[in-house]
Scaffold this active site. Structure first.
Site: not given
Ligand code: GLA
Ligand code: ZN
Length: 685
Positions: A151, A310
């Site tokens: 991210e 995710e």
């Molecule tokens: C993001 C991050 C993860 C985690 C999630 C929690 O997407 O990439 O490492 O922190 O949020 O929702």
């Protein structure tokens, strides 16, 4: 073909580095993963401290063991580069890796996703790490792709970044004189006399030179993309030719994901919808997520299947309220991503850690580590259903409609200091147009203005305020070639440096729309105007433009105010196509009725022949010989859809004839098939 031999990926973020002193847990993980139908994990995302505990001392043994053990158990690895968080030693020995804030304050060691993208030391450390990881693991049969960093986001105001920014500007403008001209710096006497005086925008300094603001945001985005490209090159230097991805964040405002298009073989997305919220219906949330998914897919150059990297198996722990997914929602929301072209359903996170700020974030395994939970069963059910859908893996989403969502346009529009500073609502407007198509079951791509328009019949370009490159020419060529274009108020006002065009606007498009704009009225919240179209009255709010048609035909007129009787909805024929202009902000009621009539006429048809009840939509993936229709019911209640064509239920084999009623339980999805090309959808492969 997907990256896992024609199989959907099912799995998620796995952090064994938090459990290295617990071999019993590591062993149990593998056993439970198999029970959950997990066939992939994302490994090592924040593992730098474990991988290089001291500077120059690398220890990849835990990765080696995990990758191999998982592989022996049929579980593949998407291997991360660990640059999303740095080890302590690095920050203290090389403070330049830490960011400086816009106010000039140096950050301390802490948190994550906050390194300086320019720092030569950070780049060098990342290079060495990535190269070594690639050397060691790129050839392992269990490793199928790279998850670069995590991210990416944010920006750094350190002197190195500022210097790189000036370098970017020098290259872009050639001379300071040209920069002064494009940024209109005679305004308030902000003319630059030398390059060294150019500073990044800051609340303590300049923040009102719009060209500067826009270029800074571009620079930050490109510098981040450049960092990502650097990471990729390091992997290649280590001998890897595996596909790379980095997990993107939907409509995150800090980056223009189009900058990553040439770097990533795969785009992947972290999706955290607020289901069952107290403020929005699940149908509204589903529309937004659908739109985001289509945007994420279109970041990938070939728009082929992408990855849901995710999602939470249950709830998050960072939203205002962490609601649990209601029964069946986990399946529906997971398959929604698949319906929009994802070849994976992946989670954050496999197992809850015992400490840290995510100890209560949803996971497949909770602290009690049992599989006897609702969440585990939901996850396992998705895993086994995906196995049955293998034939669909790799099939394409190829809509005939496209909506332009250009991030640079978003930045400029939101910074424009124009008619409505309290809610210009660009993203909301894009989503509203998208939502009307969603309700009609008409699939759409969501693309930036540099994307090709060739495959489309209908292009919707809401509030295209900033025109960059040759977009105006291409929109005109699209219409002249037979396409249908829909434009709105606030179109074609500034060039790519946020400098207003001289002459009539929408610049370069007055001919194609057959009109020009004179002025725009901003309404306060609660104020409205009206128009009547096809004998129905519609409310107009927020922004009402006064336009003057030259060749355009008037379809509706303002009903009130001093501009009552003036046109608000027009259509113009240009070449072989048509261009509609919607001069005021309308509600969803109008957009639905409007696209119900205009989209199919343009050649962007609903993908299934059926009258869709409220809260039900259909998307289609097209395989070599088969169309796969995902009929989704986002209502908590059961519904029935009357189908008007012959289809087969992909999973049960049940035949559905024209006129039959298709039953859909609350929060459910049915997947139907038909021979490719036999329905409304054209065949592409
Ligand atoms: C993001 C991050 C993860 C985690 C999630 C929690 O997407 O990439 O490492 O922190 O949020 O929702
Ligand atoms: Zn920096």
């Amino acid at each position: 073909m997907s990256i896992l031999h024609g199989k959907f990926l099912h799995g998620g973020d796995y952090n064994p580095d938090q459990w290295l002193d617990r071999p019993d847990i590591l062993e149990e993980d593998v056993r439970q993963m198999k029970r959950a139908g997990v066939n992939v994990v994302s490994l090592g995302i924040f593992a730098w401290a474990a991988l290089e505990p001291e500077e120059g001392k690398y220890d990849f043994s835990f990765l080696e063991e995990r990758i191999q053990t998982l592989y022996e158990n049929g579980i593949h690895t998407i291997l991360a580069t660990p640059s999303g968080a740095r080890p302590m030693w690095m920050a203290f020995r090389y403070p330049e890796v830490l960011r400086v804030r816009a106010e000039g304050q140096k950050e301390l060691m802490g948190e994550r996703h906050n390194h300086c993208y320019t720092s030569p030391v950070y780049r060098e450390k990342v290079w060495e790490m990535n190269r070594r990881l690639a050397e060691k693991f790129a050839g392992h049969p269990g490793v199928i792709a790279w998850h670069i960093s995590n991210e990416y986001g944010g920006a750094c105001w350190c002197e190195k970044c500022q210097e790189a920014f000036r370098g970017y500007l020098k290259q872009k403008y050639g001379s300071l004189e040209e920069l002064n001209r494009q940024w209109w710096t005679a305004f308030w006497s902000h003319r630059y006399d030398c390059w060294e005086h150019v500073q990044a925008p800051s609340p303590l300094g300049e923040s009102d030179t719009h060209g500067l603001n826009l270029d800074w945001r571009r620079f930050c985005s490109r510098q981040t993309a450049d960092f990502c490209a650097w990471e990729k090159k390091a992997l290649e230097a280590g001998g890897s030719s595996l596909p790379v991805t980095t997990n993107l964040m939907g409509f995150y405002d800090g980056l223009d994901y189009a900058d990553f298009r040439d770097i990533l073989e795969l785009s992947s997305w972290d999706s955290y919808p607020e289901w069952h919220s107290g403020e929005k219906s699940d149908v509204q949330t589903a529309v937004e997520i659908a739109c985001t998914a289509d945007y994420m897919r279109c970041i990938q150059k070939d728009r082929k299947p992408f990855l849901l990297m995710e999602s939470t198996p249950s709830a998050t722990n960072w939203q205002r309220f962490s609601r649990l997914k209601r029964p069946r929602m986990h399946m529906l929301s997971s398959l929604q991503a698949v319906a929009h072209g994802a070849d994976s359903v992946q989670y954050f996170q496999w197992r809850k850690g015992r400490g840290g700020s995510e100890k209560f974030h949803g996971a497949v395994l909770d602290h009690d580590a049992t599989d006897d939970t609702r969440v585990f069963r939901d996850v396992a059910e998705v895993g086994s259903r995906l196995q049955g859908l293998e034939k669909i893996c790799g099939s394409l989403v190829r809509p005939r409609a496209a909506i332009l969502l250009d991030q640079e346009n978003r930045w400029a529009l939101e910074d424009s200091r124009g008619p409505r500073n309290d809610g210009i609502h660009y993203l909301e407007t894009v989503k509203a147009h998208y939502g009307a198509l969603w309700k009609l079951g008409i699939p759409a791509d969501v693309i930036s203005s540099d994307c090709s328009l060739e495959e489309y019949r209908l292009v919707i370009a809401p509030m295209l305020y900033l025109l960059k490159g040759d977009i105006a020419e291409r929109l005109k060529a699209f219409v002249d070639g037979g396409g249908t274009l829909v434009g709105t108020y606030q179109t074609g006002l500034v060039n790519e440096n946020d400098l207003c065009f001289e002459g009539r606007v929408p610049h370069g498009l007055t001919e194609v729309f057959g009109l020009y704009r004179e002025e725009i009225d901003a309404l306060w919240d609660g104020q409205c105007n009206h128009m009547v179209w096809n004998d129905r009255e519609y409310v107009l709010t927020e922004l009402c433009e006064r336009i003057h048609p030259s060749s355009a035909a008037v379809l509706a007129r303002y009903q009130e105010d001093f501009y009552a009787g003036e046109p608000v909805l027009t259509v113009n024929e240009s070449g072989r196509g048509k261009a509609y202009y919607i001069a005021a902000h309308t509600g969803m009621d109008f957009l639905y009725d409007f696209y119900l009539e205009t989209a199919p006429a343009a050649g962007a048809v609903p993908c299934m022949k059926a009258a869709l009840p409220e809260g039900v939509t259909v998307t289609v993936r097209t395989g070599k010989e088969t169309d796969y229709l995902f009929v989704q019911n986002w209502n908590p209640e059961d519904v029935a859809v009357t189908v008007e064509e012959k289809l087969t239920d992909f999973e049960s084999g049940e035949r559905i004839g024209a006129g039959d009623s298709l039953k859909l339980p609350g929060y459910s999805v049915r997947i139907l098939e038909r021979p490719a090309g036999s329905g409304n959808t054209e065949h592409f492969e």
